[in-house]
Design an enzyme around this catalytic site. Structure first.
Site, short mmCIF file in Angstrom:
data_model
loop_
_atom_site.label_atom_id
_atom_site.label_comp_id
_atom_site.label_asym_id
_atom_site.label_seq_id
_atom_site.Cartn_x
_atom_site.Cartn_y
_atom_site.Cartn_z
N ASN A 153 -44.81 4.05 -24.01
CA ASN A 153 -44.02 4.71 -25.05
C ASN A 153 -44.53 5.66 -25.96
O ASN A 153 -43.92 6.40 -26.50
CB ASN A 153 -42.81 3.77 -25.26
CG ASN A 153 -43.49 2.69 -26.13
OD1 ASN A 153 -44.55 2.09 -25.99
ND2 ASN A 153 -42.55 1.93 -27.08
N GLU A 182 -48.16 -7.78 -28.75
CA GLU A 182 -47.07 -7.03 -29.14
C GLU A 182 -45.96 -6.99 -28.50
O GLU A 182 -46.41 -5.97 -27.52
CB GLU A 182 -47.67 -5.86 -30.13
CG GLU A 182 -48.64 -6.13 -31.28
CD GLU A 182 -48.08 -7.35 -32.19
OE1 GLU A 182 -46.72 -7.37 -32.74
OE2 GLU A 182 -48.84 -8.00 -32.90
N SER A 217 -43.91 -5.61 -22.62
CA SER A 217 -42.90 -6.13 -22.36
C SER A 217 -43.39 -7.74 -22.91
O SER A 217 -44.27 -8.07 -22.84
CB SER A 217 -42.23 -6.36 -21.23
OG SER A 217 -43.08 -6.64 -20.12
N GLU A 231 -33.21 -6.57 -24.42
CA GLU A 231 -33.92 -5.41 -24.87
C GLU A 231 -33.46 -4.32 -23.79
O GLU A 231 -33.91 -4.51 -22.56
CB GLU A 231 -35.20 -5.34 -24.85
CG GLU A 231 -35.95 -4.24 -25.32
CD GLU A 231 -37.53 -4.39 -25.49
OE1 GLU A 231 -38.13 -4.82 -24.72
OE2 GLU A 231 -38.16 -3.84 -26.60
N GLU A 291 -50.69 -5.76 -36.25
CA GLU A 291 -51.66 -4.49 -36.10
C GLU A 291 -51.56 -3.49 -37.22
O GLU A 291 -50.76 -3.69 -38.34
CB GLU A 291 -51.21 -3.93 -34.66
CG GLU A 291 -51.16 -4.82 -33.52
CD GLU A 291 -51.01 -3.94 -32.24
OE1 GLU A 291 -49.96 -3.50 -31.89
OE2 GLU A 291 -52.21 -3.53 -31.80
N LYS A 335 -57.17 -0.05 -20.78
CA LYS A 335 -56.36 0.06 -19.72
C LYS A 335 -55.02 0.57 -20.06
O LYS A 335 -54.01 -0.08 -20.67
CB LYS A 335 -56.10 -1.19 -18.60
CG LYS A 335 -55.58 -0.88 -17.53
CD LYS A 335 -54.23 -2.14 -17.39
CE LYS A 335 -52.94 -1.56 -17.01
NZ LYS A 335 -52.76 -0.48 -16.76
N GLY A 379 -46.29 -9.88 -21.78
CA GLY A 379 -47.08 -10.69 -22.86
C GLY A 379 -47.09 -11.98 -22.86
O GLY A 379 -48.30 -12.76 -23.13
N CYS A 391 -40.08 0.07 -29.34
CA CYS A 391 -40.17 -1.26 -29.49
C CYS A 391 -39.15 -1.75 -30.92
O CYS A 391 -38.35 -2.58 -30.84
CB CYS A 391 -41.38 -2.04 -29.61
SG CYS A 391 -42.36 -1.39 -31.07
P1 NAD Z 1 -45.13 -3.53 -19.54
O1 NAD Z 1 -45.17 -5.06 -20.00
O2 NAD Z 1 -44.69 -3.49 -18.22
O3 NAD Z 1 -46.65 -3.00 -19.57
C1 NAD Z 1 -47.42 -2.82 -20.44
C2 NAD Z 1 -48.81 -2.71 -20.13
O4 NAD Z 1 -49.28 -4.13 -19.45
C3 NAD Z 1 -49.29 -1.83 -19.06
O5 NAD Z 1 -50.44 -1.29 -19.19
C4 NAD Z 1 -48.97 -2.54 -17.63
O6 NAD Z 1 -49.68 -1.85 -16.81
C5 NAD Z 1 -49.59 -3.66 -18.12
N1 NAD Z 1 -49.60 -4.95 -17.37
C6 NAD Z 1 -48.38 -4.91 -16.34
N2 NAD Z 1 -48.52 -6.22 -15.67
C7 NAD Z 1 -49.86 -6.78 -16.29
C8 NAD Z 1 -50.50 -8.09 -15.76
N3 NAD Z 1 -49.79 -8.81 -14.84
N4 NAD Z 1 -51.62 -8.32 -16.23
C9 NAD Z 1 -52.23 -7.50 -17.18
N5 NAD Z 1 -51.42 -6.10 -17.71
C10 NAD Z 1 -50.44 -5.82 -17.29
O7 NAD Z 1 -44.64 -2.80 -20.65
P2 NAD Z 1 -44.19 -1.28 -20.80
O8 NAD Z 1 -42.97 -0.80 -19.71
O9 NAD Z 1 -45.19 -0.48 -20.51
O10 NAD Z 1 -43.80 -1.16 -22.33
C11 NAD Z 1 -42.31 -1.31 -22.74
C12 NAD Z 1 -42.38 -2.40 -23.58
O11 NAD Z 1 -43.37 -2.54 -24.63
C13 NAD Z 1 -40.90 -2.61 -24.32
O12 NAD Z 1 -40.78 -4.14 -24.00
C14 NAD Z 1 -41.30 -2.20 -25.94
O13 NAD Z 1 -40.62 -3.16 -26.60
C15 NAD Z 1 -43.02 -3.00 -25.73
N6 NAD Z 1 -43.76 -2.43 -26.95
C16 NAD Z 1 -43.85 -3.30 -27.94
C17 NAD Z 1 -44.33 -2.55 -29.17
C18 NAD Z 1 -44.93 -3.63 -30.22
O14 NAD Z 1 -45.67 -3.17 -30.95
N7 NAD Z 1 -44.11 -4.66 -30.32
C19 NAD Z 1 -44.82 -1.33 -29.13
C20 NAD Z 1 -44.39 -0.45 -27.95
C21 NAD Z 1 -43.86 -0.92 -26.85
#
Ligand code: NAD
Length: 485
Positions: free
Chosen positions: A156, A254, A233, A385, A464, A179, A237, A288
């Site tokens: 995002n 995060e 997500s 969310e 961060e 990554k 996380g 987020c």
């Molecule tokens: P996601 O959790 O699907 O993916 C995030 C990253 O994790 C990607 O690079 C993905 O390939 C990787 N990933 C997925 N499965 C994994 C695994 N098993 N092991 C290791 N890495 C893995 O999230 P998304 O859809 O890319 O992003 C949207 C989410 O991010 C929303 O929930 C949003 O709130 C959150 N977000 C949080 C912040 C913050 O600072 N708190 C900022 C931006 C986005």
């Protein structure tokens, strides 16, 4: 080749070299126009990750010996290179994930500012002198790097989030394996092409494109790394945190948010409504920190609803490269499907208060922004969310009830209150369970020089950006030297 005609092809950058990724490519289409192919994504294997980590170990041995000001000069070069290519980076990113071009340019400039902010840290103090009980002892602390840091980022903010991790990691003396998310691989490849101009020593900054379940998982479970910084997500996380805890490596996660904006009876609606709608619908609600719950005191509720209904006609959905777009499409088919489920739920179980107009004939992942009422505080639309352009409105009797509802969430990232009553604003600041507390401002838009992060399930309770990031990317040595011996 990074570019094939006008298309970009994802590649790895390992040990200072571009590496083509084997296997079959997948076409990447523009979410603003799904008939337009913008590039091809190739996905790495676990072996590619291990190779990048080995390169990062070699890079770390060189990088950790550089002085702070030497590291600074590399970061300044990265900032200059990005500034020079800001339009190209923003255009590609806008085409890849659908954020309107004006906002995307702003994101790229945030990246430039972050690089300069952390470059300056290279010549700032890295510890403190602590008086010893023994007059002949010099006792002090110094920050030292962690080693090889794995950085896992979401789609995002495909430019700013990687930079707000990479820049502090590098200035603290770590090497990096990055990554990016699958929906940001072309931007990531191009961004690395820009950073290549800074001529960092080989292996200091490495890029590995691939799936979370392959590249991410290998970083978490097999690769010899010293820390992981993850944004994404909450579901992912949680896995990141447990994998790192098992290995006892440092981590920060995060994660998601369900941010509330509270409107009290004395709020200035002319100023408040545009700020709330911007927080809810810019970037198609895919921040987020986006405003997704609007909690309104009953005395102002009818006027607030009328003002929102009037303002929503200007919240138009258009192609991301159209300068007039208030919001563009959502980023991908997966996003479109998930958010559409929530809009259907809103139409079925809620009451649509207002809807922004769709102003494009293109075939893309467009979703009209919705303001929804008529649901209870426990409804899925209020608790989950959505990560799309949907905001729910709840009515409350007073500020106490507003704060209670605001805190009735698994998440604790950001929250706002709109009032000129300083007592009530202070009551909100003192009692709200979020990491970023805002008065008469959007829930999003926290400045890069200030700490960023959440409470509860929004974060691993780390922070961060700003100088807070240095705490994560370094560890402290406490040194004591007896000089009369
Ligand atoms: P996601 O959790 O699907 O993916 C995030 C990253 O994790 C990607 O690079 C993905 O390939 C990787 N990933 C997925 N499965 C994994 C695994 N098993 N092991 C290791 N890495 C893995 O999230 P998304 O859809 O890319 O992003 C949207 C989410 O991010 C929303 O929930 C949003 O709130 C959150 N977000 C949080 C912040 C913050 O600072 N708190 C900022 C931006 C986005």
């Amino acid at each position: 080749m990074i570019t094939k005609g006008l298309e970009v092809v994802s590649q790895n950058y390992i040990a200072g070299e571009w590496r083509s990724i084997q296997g079959e490519g997948q076409a990447v289409f523009n979410p603003s126009n799904t008939l337009e192919k913008i590039g091809e994504m190739y996905l790495s294997t676990a072996e590619d990750v291990l190779e990048a980590v080995a390169a990062a170990h070699a890079g770390f041995m060189i990088w950790k010996k550089k002085s702070g000001s030497e590291k600074s000069s590399y970061l300044y070069k990265m900032a200059d290179a990005l500034e020079q290519e800001s339009e190209e980076v923003a255009t590609l990113a806008s085409k890849e994930m659908g954020k309107p071009i004006g906002e995307m340019l702003g994101e790229v400039m945030r990246g430039v500012n972050l690089l300069r902010f952390y470059a300056a840290e290279g010549v700032r103090p890295t510890g403190e002198v602590i008086p010893s009980t023994d007059a002949d002892v010099l006792q002090y602390t110094k920050r030292v790097p962690l080693g090889v840091v794995g950085i896992i980022t979401p789609w995002n903010f495909p430019v700013a989030i990687p930079i707000w991790k990479i820049a502090p990691a590098l200035i603290c003396g770590n090497s990096v394996v990055w990554k990016p998310a699958e929906h940001g691989v072309l931007t990531a490849t191009f961004l690395m092409k820009v950073f290549e101009k800074a001529n960092l020593p080989k292996g200091v900054l490495n890029l590995v494109i691939g799936k979370g379940s392959v590249v991410g998982q290998t970083l978490l479970e097999e690769a010899e790394i010293h820390a992981i910084s993850f944004t994404g997500s909450t579901a992912t996380g949680k896995n990141v945190a447990s994998a790192c805890a098992k290995r006892n490596i440092k981590y920060q996660t995060e994660m998601g948010g369900k941010n509330a904006a509270i409107v009290l009876n004395d709020a200035n609606l002319e100023k408040t409504v545009p700020i709330i709608l911007s927080g809810a619908f810019r970037s198609a609600g895919q921040k987020c920190t986006a405003t997704s719950r609007i909690i309104v005191e009953k005395g102002i509720y009818p006027k607030f609803i009328a003002a929102v209904q009037e303002a929503m006609s200007a919240i138009t959905v258009q192609e991301a490269l159209n300068n007039q777009a208030y919001l563009g499409p959502v980023a991908s088919k997966a996003q479109f499907d998930t958010v559409s489920e929530y809009t259907q739920l809103a139409r079925k179980e809620g009451e649509i208060i207002a809807e922004g107009p769709l102003k494009t004939n293109q075939k893309g992942y467009y979703i009209q922004p919705l303001v929804v009422g008529g649901v209870s505080a426990k409804h899925r639309l209020v608790q989950e969310e959505i990560f799309g352009p949907v905001a729910t409105v709840l009515q409350v009797d007073d500020v106490e009830e507003a704060i209670e509802l605001c805190n009735d969430s698994l998440y604790g990232l950001s929250a706002s209150i709109f009032t000129n009553n300083i007592n009530k604003a202070m009551q909100f600041i003192d009692n709200v369970e979020v990491g970023m507390v805002r008065v008469n401002q959007e829930t999003s838009g926290v400045e890069y020089q200030a700490p960023f992060g959440g409470m509860k399930w929004s974060s691993s309770h780390t922070r961060e950006q700003g100088q807070a990031a240095l705490d994560f990317y370094s560890q402290v040595k406490t040194c004591a030297i007896k000089h009369q011996f």
